[in-house]
Scaffold this motif. Structure first.
Motif, PDB file in Angstrom:
ATOM      1  N   ASP A 131     -35.956 -33.976  76.138  1.00 45.68           N
ATOM      2  CA  ASP A 131     -36.880 -33.030  76.748  1.00 45.68           C
ATOM      3  C   ASP A 131     -37.337 -33.512  78.126  1.00 45.68           C
ATOM      4  O   ASP A 131     -37.465 -34.725  78.363  1.00 45.68           O
ATOM      5  CB  ASP A 131     -38.114 -32.835  75.868  1.00 45.68           C
ATOM      6  CG  ASP A 131     -37.803 -32.092  74.590  1.00 45.68           C
ATOM      7  OD1 ASP A 131     -36.640 -31.689  74.418  1.00 45.68           O
ATOM      8  OD2 ASP A 131     -38.713 -31.930  73.765  1.00 45.68           O
ATOM      9  N   ILE A 132     -37.618 -32.544  79.023  1.00 44.80           N
ATOM     10  CA  ILE A 132     -38.187 -32.858  80.318  1.00 44.80           C
ATOM     11  C   ILE A 132     -39.389 -31.954  80.578  1.00 44.80           C
ATOM     12  O   ILE A 132     -39.446 -30.827  80.077  1.00 44.80           O
ATOM     13  CB  ILE A 132     -37.160 -32.718  81.472  1.00 44.80           C
ATOM     14  CG1 ILE A 132     -36.554 -31.310  81.504  1.00 44.80           C
ATOM     15  CG2 ILE A 132     -36.066 -33.767  81.342  1.00 44.80           C
ATOM     16  CD1 ILE A 132     -35.586 -31.097  82.659  1.00 44.80           C
ATOM     17  N   ASN A 139     -45.764 -37.385  76.198  1.00 45.33           N
ATOM     18  CA  ASN A 139     -46.480 -36.889  77.376  1.00 45.33           C
ATOM     19  C   ASN A 139     -46.752 -35.397  77.288  1.00 45.33           C
ATOM     20  O   ASN A 139     -47.850 -34.928  77.593  1.00 45.33           O
ATOM     21  CB  ASN A 139     -45.673 -37.152  78.649  1.00 45.33           C
ATOM     22  CG  ASN A 139     -45.476 -38.620  78.963  1.00 45.33           C
ATOM     23  OD1 ASN A 139     -44.628 -38.972  79.748  1.00 45.33           O
ATOM     24  ND2 ASN A 139     -46.265 -39.500  78.337  1.00 45.33           N
ATOM     25  N   ALA A 140     -45.739 -34.627  76.898  1.00 42.00           N
ATOM     26  CA  ALA A 140     -45.906 -33.172  76.831  1.00 42.00           C
ATOM     27  C   ALA A 140     -46.991 -32.797  75.838  1.00 42.00           C
ATOM     28  O   ALA A 140     -47.811 -31.905  76.102  1.00 42.00           O
ATOM     29  CB  ALA A 140     -44.586 -32.500  76.450  1.00 42.00           C
ATOM     30  N   ASP A 190     -39.857 -36.231  79.105  1.00 47.19           N
ATOM     31  CA  ASP A 190     -41.041 -36.214  78.240  1.00 47.19           C
ATOM     32  C   ASP A 190     -41.135 -37.581  77.573  1.00 47.19           C
ATOM     33  O   ASP A 190     -40.736 -37.774  76.434  1.00 47.19           O
ATOM     34  CB  ASP A 190     -40.917 -35.097  77.202  1.00 47.19           C
ATOM     35  CG  ASP A 190     -42.145 -34.998  76.324  1.00 47.19           C
ATOM     36  OD1 ASP A 190     -43.177 -35.605  76.675  1.00 47.19           O
ATOM     37  OD2 ASP A 190     -42.079 -34.319  75.282  1.00 47.19           O
ATOM     38  N   PHE A 191     -41.669 -38.538  78.326  1.00 46.11           N
ATOM     39  CA  PHE A 191     -41.684 -39.916  77.865  1.00 46.11           C
ATOM     40  C   PHE A 191     -42.579 -40.118  76.641  1.00 46.11           C
ATOM     41  O   PHE A 191     -43.623 -39.474  76.501  1.00 46.11           O
ATOM     42  CB  PHE A 191     -42.203 -40.842  78.978  1.00 46.11           C
ATOM     43  CG  PHE A 191     -41.290 -40.989  80.153  1.00 46.11           C
ATOM     44  CD1 PHE A 191     -40.055 -41.594  80.023  1.00 46.11           C
ATOM     45  CD2 PHE A 191     -41.675 -40.530  81.404  1.00 46.11           C
ATOM     46  CE1 PHE A 191     -39.213 -41.741  81.119  1.00 46.11           C
ATOM     47  CE2 PHE A 191     -40.851 -40.668  82.508  1.00 46.11           C
ATOM     48  CZ  PHE A 191     -39.608 -41.269  82.365  1.00 46.11           C
ATOM     49  N   SER A 192     -42.185 -41.013  75.785  1.00 45.92           N
ATOM     50  CA  SER A 192     -43.062 -41.601  74.777  1.00 45.92           C
ATOM     51  C   SER A 192     -43.568 -42.920  75.361  1.00 45.92           C
ATOM     52  O   SER A 192     -42.782 -43.832  75.594  1.00 45.92           O
ATOM     53  CB  SER A 192     -42.322 -41.861  73.467  1.00 45.92           C
ATOM     54  OG  SER A 192     -41.892 -40.663  72.872  1.00 45.92           O
ATOM     55  N   ILE A 193     -44.887 -42.994  75.635  1.00 44.72           N
ATOM     56  CA  ILE A 193     -45.495 -44.198  76.184  1.00 44.72           C
ATOM     57  C   ILE A 193     -46.587 -44.646  75.224  1.00 44.72           C
ATOM     58  O   ILE A 193     -47.458 -43.847  74.869  1.00 44.72           O
ATOM     59  CB  ILE A 193     -46.101 -43.932  77.574  1.00 44.72           C
ATOM     60  CG1 ILE A 193     -45.032 -43.407  78.538  1.00 44.72           C
ATOM     61  CG2 ILE A 193     -46.744 -45.197  78.136  1.00 44.72           C
ATOM     62  CD1 ILE A 193     -45.583 -43.042  79.910  1.00 44.72           C
ATOM     63  N   PRO A 194     -46.580 -45.883  74.748  1.00 43.52           N
ATOM     64  CA  PRO A 194     -47.639 -46.322  73.837  1.00 43.52           C
ATOM     65  C   PRO A 194     -49.009 -46.135  74.467  1.00 43.52           C
ATOM     66  O   PRO A 194     -49.260 -46.588  75.589  1.00 43.52           O
ATOM     67  CB  PRO A 194     -47.330 -47.811  73.615  1.00 43.52           C
ATOM     68  CG  PRO A 194     -45.859 -47.937  73.896  1.00 43.52           C
ATOM     69  CD  PRO A 194     -45.578 -46.932  74.985  1.00 43.52           C
TER      70      PRO A 194
END
Length: 569
Positions: A126-127, A325-326, A187-191
């Motif tokens: 995803d973006i 993020n999204a 659509d990054f997964s960032i802790p």
């Protein structure tokens, strides 16, 4: 030490390390800024199937299984209820990645990238996309179609899915380079870094609301009046009918000290689980959201537990810790779109870059400008716990607390000094607006110190009380029939942020028509300039405009109120 889990929703199935690694760019566009990222082959983000339950056992079982099969020692950092970063001393082989991804309870095994400041991030297909205002919808769709993008959402911002075999980072950069978009990024997964690491409530112990030098936790006592003057403010204001969104890891359904009559529990308020999307309750012992909500709105004068700063306000619980993020951006939009006048955020990311995640910046700006019918919702963030002044480290304000327009909250201690972990404002860029009282220091920083803010806990044996590791009970067993509904072990800027949100609710309870900046100005101008710090034009680098004062804020919001004439109810 208690391990905490944060749920994360993924829309797609297993994703291995894909794309042409040699041609893949080593940066993404944060608006127009190029942020450098590089893969860390020693780390893998593993997501687990949320419908299978018992996430903590599964996370650890996966790590143990790989260790046994591959004969190597691995470490695990759990970054959500259904995810964790597994890392070792050497790089992961393709065979090991295949082993992980083929496990029946694994949803995805993802490459881990790192920014220059060490922030970890992963992405799938995803973006996140925001076209420029002068680009038509038709042109946007034509451009995205050219790049093979499937549009999944078009509200407020676009979520698109890249084509099979395409790399989301590479495609996102190429789309941005057309010049037609404000931002395009995976659509990054960032802790998410919680701005408090808690353990384990009764008004006499709530020194941050009323500090008379009384004994508090661990044999300590504070300086009289090093508090927010809550008792005096309550004589005039209680935050009637103000809605405060607590974006965190959930609030207990019908908590005895925060019943559902004062919670607005909405369908779609859990952004971390497709299985429980309509239930914003905490998972397991994850009490951080309860602790924040209790400081804002715990019931007052009901004979049990603790008091909240704005006990006539309503809490809108939103479960978003651990989301992509999204979904974090969507949770912010969900808050103001569903009537939240105030958004309380005791969380952030481990980066000082104010443009780290454009889709989140954009969502914050919508809340600031479109919330409350165009008057603007107050978006309040904990500054983070990045300092160790005892060791000479001044820290930094983390993202998104450093986004322009948000109220950035640091922490003072029981003696009206800057808390040891609370960052000092930079000389340029976003600075601390004000502080609120919290614990003095982490025990690892100053021996003998520990968390000392009292608030709500998950009823029963879950949550922070009793401490699951050393058996500590605070408050003590038997001190009341409901002792384990509360905790005395909360702190950090996480505890400071909701206190500012609560006082903002007192102000808006009086003057609901105030514009966002008018409320911010009241909070700043009524703060107490305390401590041995230099205030230039009313502001210091250590405490911003000073320590929160609820009484002065209420008086300035409605100066005709004779506070002393109001009876406590």
């Amino acid at each position: 030490m208690r391990v905490l889990f944060y749920p994360l929703v993924s829309m797609f199935g297993i994703l291995l390390l894909v794309g042409n690694v040699e041609s893949r760019p080593n940066f993404y566009y944060a608006f127009s800024e190029k942020l450098q990222i590089k893969p860390n082959p020693k780390k893998i983000l593993v997501k687990f199937r949320s419908e299978l339950g018992n996430p903590s056992a599964r996370v650890d079982a996966i790590k143990s299984r790989i260790q046994i099969q591959r004969g190597r020692l691995l470490s695990l950092k759990q970054t959500g209820a259904y995810q964790g970063i597994i890392f070792g001393q050497t790089s992961f082989s393709k065979e090991e990645i295949t082993t992980i991804s083929s496990m029946s309870d694994v949803e995805a095994a993802l490459e881990v990238f790192e920014t220059e400041d060490g922030t970890e991030m992963s992405y799938q297909n995803d973006i996140c996309i925001q076209p420029k205002a002068d680009v038509s919808t038709q042109e946007v769709r034509e451009i995205l179609s050219t790049f093979g993008i499937t549009i999944l959402q078009e509200k407020n911002f676009i979520i698109g899915k890249v084509g099979s075999g395409d790399d989301a980072l590479e495609v996102a950069n190429k789309i941005f380079e057309t010049g037609k978009f404000e931002y395009v990024h995976p659509d990054f997964s960032i802790p998410i870094v919680r701005n408090q690491i808690p353990n384990d409530t009764y008004f006499g112990w709530q020194w941050n609301f009323r500090n008379i030098g009384q004994p508090i936790n661990d044999g300590h006592a504070g300086t009289p009046s090093a508090d927010i003057r809550a008792v005096d403010a309550w004589r005039a204001a209680r935050g009637h009918n103000v809605v405060v969104a607590v974006l965190d890891e959930g609030v207990t359904n019908n908590h005895p000290d925060l019943p559902n009559t004062r919670q607005i529990r909405l369908n779609g308020s859990n952004f971390t689980s497709s299985v429980n999307a309509n239930d914003p309750s905490p998972i397991g012992s994850a009490n951080h959201g309860n602790a924040c909500a209790g400081l804002i709105a715990a019931t007052i004068n009901n004979g049990v537990g603790v008091a909240g700063i704005a006990p006539r306000s309503f809490i809108l619980p939103i479960h978003m810790i651990g989301a992509t993020n999204a979904n974090v951006a969507a949770s912010i939009d969900f808050a103001w779109e569903n009537g939240a006048q105030i958004l309380s955020n005791s969380w952030g990311y481990g980066s000082a870059n104010a443009n780290l995640v454009p889709v989140i910046v954009d969502a914050i700006n919508r809340a600031l400008t479109l919330g409350r019918g165009g008057r603007g919702s107050l978006v309040i963030f904990a500054a983070g716990n990045t300092a160790n002044h005892n060791a000479g480290a001044i820290g930094y304000i983390g993202f998104p607390a450093n986004v322009a327009g948000v109220v950035t909250v640091g922490a003072s201690d029981r003696n009206d000094r800057q808390a040891n972990y609370s960052p000092t404002s930079p000389t340029t860029g976003k600075t601390i607006d004000l502080v609120a009282p919290s614990h003095r220091a982490y025990p690892s920083q100053i021996p003998g110190e520990d968390f000392e803010v009292w608030t709500l806990d998950i009823p029963g044996d879950l949550g922070y009380n009793p401490n699951q590791n050393n058996g500590e009970q605070l408050p003590a067993s038997g001190s009341s029939p409901t002792w384990n509904n509360y905790t005395g072990r909360f702190g950090g800027t996480s505890a400071a942020c909701p206190q500012v949100a609560g006082v903002a609710a007192l102000i808006l309870g009086f003057k609901p028509g105030l514009r966002r900046q008018e409320v911010v100005n009241i909070l700043r101008s009524t703060a107490d300039r305390v401590g041995p710090y230099t205030y230039t034009n009313g502001r210091s680098r250590e405490l911003g405009f000073g320590r929160l004062n609820s009484l002065r804020a209420v008086r300035q919001a409605f100066p005709m109120v004779a506070v002393s004439t109001f009876a406590m109810k």
